[in-house]
Write an enzyme that holds these catalytic residues in place. Structure first.
Site, mmCIF file in Angstrom:
data_model
loop_
_atom_site.group_PDB
_atom_site.id
_atom_site.type_symbol
_atom_site.label_atom_id
_atom_site.label_comp_id
_atom_site.label_asym_id
_atom_site.label_seq_id
_atom_site.Cartn_x
_atom_site.Cartn_y
_atom_site.Cartn_z
ATOM 1 N N GLU A 198 7.505 -18.755 -0.355
ATOM 2 C CA GLU A 198 7.449 -19.291 -1.722
ATOM 3 C C GLU A 198 6.397 -20.394 -1.817
ATOM 4 O O GLU A 198 6.684 -21.514 -2.261
ATOM 5 C CB GLU A 198 8.839 -19.750 -2.196
ATOM 6 C CG GLU A 198 9.804 -18.585 -2.275
ATOM 7 C CD GLU A 198 11.076 -18.823 -3.089
ATOM 8 O OE1 GLU A 198 11.363 -19.974 -3.469
ATOM 9 O OE2 GLU A 198 11.780 -17.818 -3.356
ATOM 10 N N GLU A 321 13.618 -11.568 -0.374
ATOM 11 C CA GLU A 321 14.783 -12.288 -0.929
ATOM 12 C C GLU A 321 15.217 -11.569 -2.198
ATOM 13 O O GLU A 321 14.422 -11.431 -3.134
ATOM 14 C CB GLU A 321 14.447 -13.751 -1.219
ATOM 15 C CG GLU A 321 14.221 -14.557 0.038
ATOM 16 C CD GLU A 321 14.087 -16.060 -0.193
ATOM 17 O OE1 GLU A 321 14.638 -16.578 -1.194
ATOM 18 O OE2 GLU A 321 13.414 -16.711 0.632
HETATM 19 O O1 AHR Z 1 17.762 -18.056 -0.583
HETATM 20 C C1 AHR Z 1 17.790 -19.366 -1.064
HETATM 21 C C2 AHR Z 1 16.424 -19.895 -1.427
HETATM 22 O O2 AHR Z 1 15.915 -19.164 -2.491
HETATM 23 C C3 AHR Z 1 15.359 -19.764 -0.372
HETATM 24 O O3 AHR Z 1 15.388 -20.793 0.545
HETATM 25 C C4 AHR Z 1 14.102 -19.810 -1.175
HETATM 26 O O4 AHR Z 1 13.050 -19.112 -0.562
HETATM 27 C C5 AHR Z 1 14.508 -19.223 -2.509
HETATM 28 O O5 AHR Z 1 14.091 -19.988 -3.557
#
Ligand code: AHR
Length: 519
Positions: A198, A321
């Protein structure tokens, strides 16, 4: 007319002919066993475990001296449950944590490792007892490939380069010798490495142009030592940020193997009040499913951009994710992201798998967030107790699709409507394993009406037999498994599938997921 177009048209005609003969709660599916699609990469069933809340500490790592039975500090009950899922790949150490993690703090004698503050997640003390060696041991214990995410946001190029050397070099070199001094002679296999997480947000708030340059710089020093070949994953877009994908593909695609994408399902679509994990009504249920189904168009749009620069589809889309993100369980630490997991979450998992399979030509890996005690977890723990969630059961029911060949299908389905929102009632996917079994997975999203599915499989020499079936449903859309009642939502044998005159007829209960094996 292209052969695929002709098949699609023929399927549509067959599907509408079937639909015309059937009542409205009937869906029709034509599975083209004679036109196999791409292989479903087994990494689509990947996981993500971050130093966040009770995912690593308590969920996985209890330490060698714990009264909870463990193997070298990793709890045995959790490792056994994860082994059962055939997890292909596990992403670690974050997440946002990855861009503040300094790997050298997590090696050597545990009592000498420096502590740090986990600033992203609750401001708790991180004692670094779970580091590189412990992560690699976890991967070996559960049979998963490691996917390590490196620190671009607050780490140096040298730090990243040395970590890769530490993990993968067999030379007589400083980092390989440090690894040996810490008890590991041979290098590990590290098939997947992420260059930052991110980077548009918690990983450094960069523009795509700046990150593309940073990616190229850091990646240059992620070396392939003899015997090691690393699949390099660049940080990708946040949901619908298509410009990020455009810039990364234009400026850096020659040097990457995978480009990530993060998309979370928020019940309300609002980060401030995301909605409860358990206390929701039918309006909340359908709104959440509408949001999860957006995954389909997101993949299609990002894939179209990737196609422009990579028509051969060399670069994998890595959705590292995904999952439902609700408000935290009342009374728990907000920074720990602990939420219960309901029948709604199971349906979300199955719908997303059906979508990922449909894009098997581009989606090379996905990693649900997160494995234990965080967001859409497989497992919840309370000290020594452990419970399997409805989502766990979906991963188990769907695991036969890992590495199988996708079979294209034409689906005609009634809608499920509530409060002005409409989604398809039935979702379906099918694949064929190397040994010739056909696996069909179906979802009925409608929480109160069963659905009949009439299914034809084109291209089989003889009529197959349904050799087994599993059903996951629950008393209510918000039914959960708890430590006191751990088996409210669990798979049962399903036998409501019959084949006659070449048509497979399946009756799906309301709010249900069914998987069938045909031979
Ligand atoms: O999964 C939780 C968080 O969500 C992670 O650390 C981040 O990459 C995303 O914003």
């Amino acid at each position: 007319m292209k052969i695929q177009t002709r098949i699609a048209l023929a399927c549509l005609l067959m599907a509408s002919a079937l639909a015309a003969q059937t009542p409205s709660q009937t869906a029709t599916v034509i599975i083209r066993a004679d036109q196999p699609g791409p292989v479903i990469n087994r990494n689509i069933y990947g996981h993500f475990a971050e130093h966040l809340g009770r995912c690593i500490y308590e969920g996985i790592w209890v330490g060698e001296d714990s009264s909870i039975p463990n193997t070298r500090g990793i709890r045995n009950d959790v490792a056994a449950a994860l082994r059962e899922l055939n997890i292909p790949v596990l992403r670690w150490p974050g997440g946002c944590f990855a861009d503040e993690y300094h790997w050298k703090d997590g090696i050597g004698p545990r009592e000498k490792r420096p502590a740090m503050i986990n600033t992203h997640w609750g401001g708790v003390v991180e004692n670094n007892h779970f580091g590189t060696h412990e992560f690699m041991d976890l991967c070996e214990q559960i049979g998963a490939d490691p996917y390590v995410c490196g620190n671009v946001g607050s780490g140096t190029v040298q730090e990243m380069m040395e970590w890769v050397e530490y993990m993968t070099s067999d030379a007589d070199s400083p980092m390989a010798n440090l690894r040996r001094a810490n008890g590991r002679d041979k290098p590990w296999q590290l098939p997947y490495f992420g260059v930052g997480n991110e980077s548009w947000g918690c990983g450094g708030n960069m523009t795509p142009e700046f990150y593309a340059d940073q990616y190229k710089r850091y990646n240059t020093f992620v070396k392939n030592y003899p015997g090691s070949k690393i699949y390099r994953i660049a940080c990708g877009a946040n949901g619908g940020d298509f410009n990020w994908t455009e810039v990364l593909m234009k400026n850096a695609s020659r040097r990457m193997n995978g480009l990530s994408l993060h998309y979370y399902t928020l019940p309300t679509g609002n980060w401030k009040t995301k909605g409860s994990a358990t206390d929701f009504d039918e309006a909340g249920y359908i709104a959440t499913l509408v949001n999860t189904l957006k995954m389909d168009s997101l993949i299609a749009k990002h894939a179209a951009i990737m196609d422009k620069y990579d028509p051969q589809k060399r670069i994998g889309m890595i959705i590292d994710e995904w999952g439902i993100w609700t408000d935290v369980e009342p009374g728990t630490e907000p920074g720990f992201l602990y939420q219960q997991n309901s029948m709604r979450d199971a349906i979300i998992a199955a719908l997303n798998f059906n979508i990922f399979h449909a894009y098997a030509d581009r989606v090379a890996m996905t990693n649900i967030a997160q494995t234990i005690n965080v967001l859409q977890a497989m497992i919840l723990t309370d000290k020594g107790k452990m419970v399997l969630t409805p989502t766990y059961h979906v991963f188990n029911m769907y695991k036969a699709h890992q590495g199988a060949t996708s079979l294209p299908l034409a689906l005609s389905t009634p809608n499920y409507e509530h409060g002005g929102k409409t989604i398809p009632a039935v979702s379906a996917t099918a694949s064929r394993t190397k040994d010739g079994q056909i696996h069909i997975s179906l979802v009925n999203t409608n929480p109160s009406a069963p659905a009949t599915v009439r299914c034809e499989i084109a291209g089989l020499e003889k009529q197959p037999k349904v050799t087994s079936g599993q059903l996951l449903t629950a008393p209510a859309i918000n039914s959960v498994n708890t430590f006191d009642l751990p088996r409210v939502v669990e798979p049962k044998t399903f036998s409501d599938a019959k084949i006659a005159d070449g048509t497979l007829t399946i009756t799906l209960p309301a709010k249900a997921i069914v998987t069938l094996v045909l031979e």
